[in-house]
Design a protein around this motif. Structure first.
Motif, PDB file in Angstrom:
ATOM      1  N   GLN A 251       0.742  20.438  10.333  1.00 27.74           N
ATOM      2  CA  GLN A 251       1.604  20.410   9.161  1.00 27.74           C
ATOM      3  C   GLN A 251       0.788  20.037   7.918  1.00 27.74           C
ATOM      4  O   GLN A 251      -0.303  19.460   8.023  1.00 27.74           O
ATOM      5  CB  GLN A 251       2.737  19.403   9.373  1.00 27.74           C
ATOM      6  N   PRO A 252       1.280  20.371   6.720  1.00 25.07           N
ATOM      7  CA  PRO A 252       0.548  20.010   5.503  1.00 25.07           C
ATOM      8  C   PRO A 252       0.259  18.514   5.452  1.00 25.07           C
ATOM      9  O   PRO A 252       1.103  17.690   5.821  1.00 25.07           O
ATOM     10  CB  PRO A 252       1.500  20.432   4.379  1.00 25.07           C
ATOM     11  N   THR A 254      -0.192  14.923   3.913  1.00 24.15           N
ATOM     12  CA  THR A 254       0.351  14.122   2.820  1.00 24.15           C
ATOM     13  C   THR A 254      -0.490  12.863   2.680  1.00 24.15           C
ATOM     14  O   THR A 254      -0.706  12.145   3.666  1.00 24.15           O
ATOM     15  CB  THR A 254       1.819  13.737   3.085  1.00 24.15           C
ATOM     16  N   ARG A 257      -0.184   9.314   4.655  1.00 25.30           N
ATOM     17  CA  ARG A 257       0.665   9.501   5.828  1.00 25.30           C
ATOM     18  C   ARG A 257      -0.176  10.033   6.987  1.00 25.30           C
ATOM     19  O   ARG A 257      -1.173  10.737   6.771  1.00 25.30           O
ATOM     20  CB  ARG A 257       1.789  10.494   5.513  1.00 25.30           C
ATOM     21  N   ARG A 259      -1.496  12.402   9.957  1.00 30.09           N
ATOM     22  CA  ARG A 259      -1.524  13.854  10.114  1.00 30.09           C
ATOM     23  C   ARG A 259      -0.628  14.240  11.289  1.00 30.09           C
ATOM     24  O   ARG A 259      -0.677  13.610  12.348  1.00 30.09           O
ATOM     25  CB  ARG A 259      -2.960  14.312  10.330  1.00 30.09           C
TER      26      ARG A 259
END
Length: 268
Positions: A251-252, A254, A257, A259
């Motif tokens: 997922q992208p 952030t 946060r 991974r």
């Protein structure tokens, strides 16, 4: 690498060795907290056995048990005198069956003993070699005098697990309820990888299914250990999973946060 696992609801019927000794568990910084939670759990369970039907029903409700599971109260009430077994043998659910500790090659088993920590509503976190008795204490419980276990352990675990992570990557496979007890701090989040398992029934139709989730996570850890993977970064850890032919979708990212990667499976 640090690997964080959830406990299992399924547990061995009984221990096989010496009585519980909190001072011999790993992460000794947690000993006072473990003693406090253990005392509260035993008191609740003992009251549920001796103070009449109302007290029994209340204790069962706190621990998420049914009337047919009253025997769990008796077991909880004497945990300080109960026989123990290594945590890796006490936990017997789907994830641990797929991990198959008993059949790991010696090198992989040594790696598991070093790398794996199991979250627990009673113990906070334990290593696979820590000797504990079978018990029932879900993280969602609210124990008298202790309060909500999730909040309690969140206060206690933060410095301990942050230190346990060291400088390597963290593979966090805990369920949401246990993940709430420790959130990687900002400086560690970028080294932490969380995994979601999705079952693709047909193209474009994906769901989260508990049994697939647990079994896949157990196999994933086993494969990493057997392969002798020693990633030093989160990127290397994700690469190791891909090398093991897991269908990984990241997922992208952030900032600040962990991974997150999805493992997409079509069959168990």
């Amino acid at each position: 690498m640090l690997i964080l696992l959830p406990p299992s609801e399924g547990k061995a019927d009984a221990g096989t060795g010496r009585r519980l000794d909190l001072s011999r568990l790993s992460l000794p910084e947690l000993t006072p907290a473990r003693e406090e939670v253990l005392t509260a759990l035993m008191a609740l369970s003992a009251a549920g056995r001796s103070d009449g039907p109302g007290a029994a029903d209340a204790a069962l409700a706190v621990l998420g048990l049914t009337a047919g599971q009253r025997g769990e109260l008796a077991r909880n009430a004497r945990l300080d005198r109960a026989a123990t077994a290594p945590a890796g043998q006490v936990y017997t659910g789907v994830l641990y069956e797929a991990l198959g500790l008993a059949t790991l090659p010696p090198g992989a088993l040594r790696a598991a003993r070093r790398a794996v920590l199991v979250s627990s509503g009673l113990w906070g976190a334990v290593r696979l070699t820590d000797r504990i008795p079978p018990y029932r204490c879900p993280i969602g419980a609210r124990l008298p005098g202790v309060g909500a276990l999730s909040a309690y352990w969140r206060r206690v675990l933060s410095p301990v697990l942050t230190a346990a992570a060291g400088s390597g990557p963290v593979l966090d496979l805990r369920s949401a309820a246990y993940a709430a007890t420790w959130l990687p701090p900002t400086e560690l989040a970028g080294r932490t990888v969380t995994v979601r398992v999705l079952h693709e029934r047909r193209p474009g139709e994906r769901t989260v299914v508990s049994h697939f989730n647990k079994a896949t996570k157990g196999r994933l850890v086993r494969d990493l250990l057997v392969a002798g993977a020693r990633p030093r970064t989160a990127t290397a850890l994700i690469g190791a999973l891909r090398d093991l032919k897991y269908p990984i979708e990241e997922q992208p990212v952030t900032a600040g946060r962990p991974r997150q990667v999805d493992v997409v499976v079509t069959e168990l």
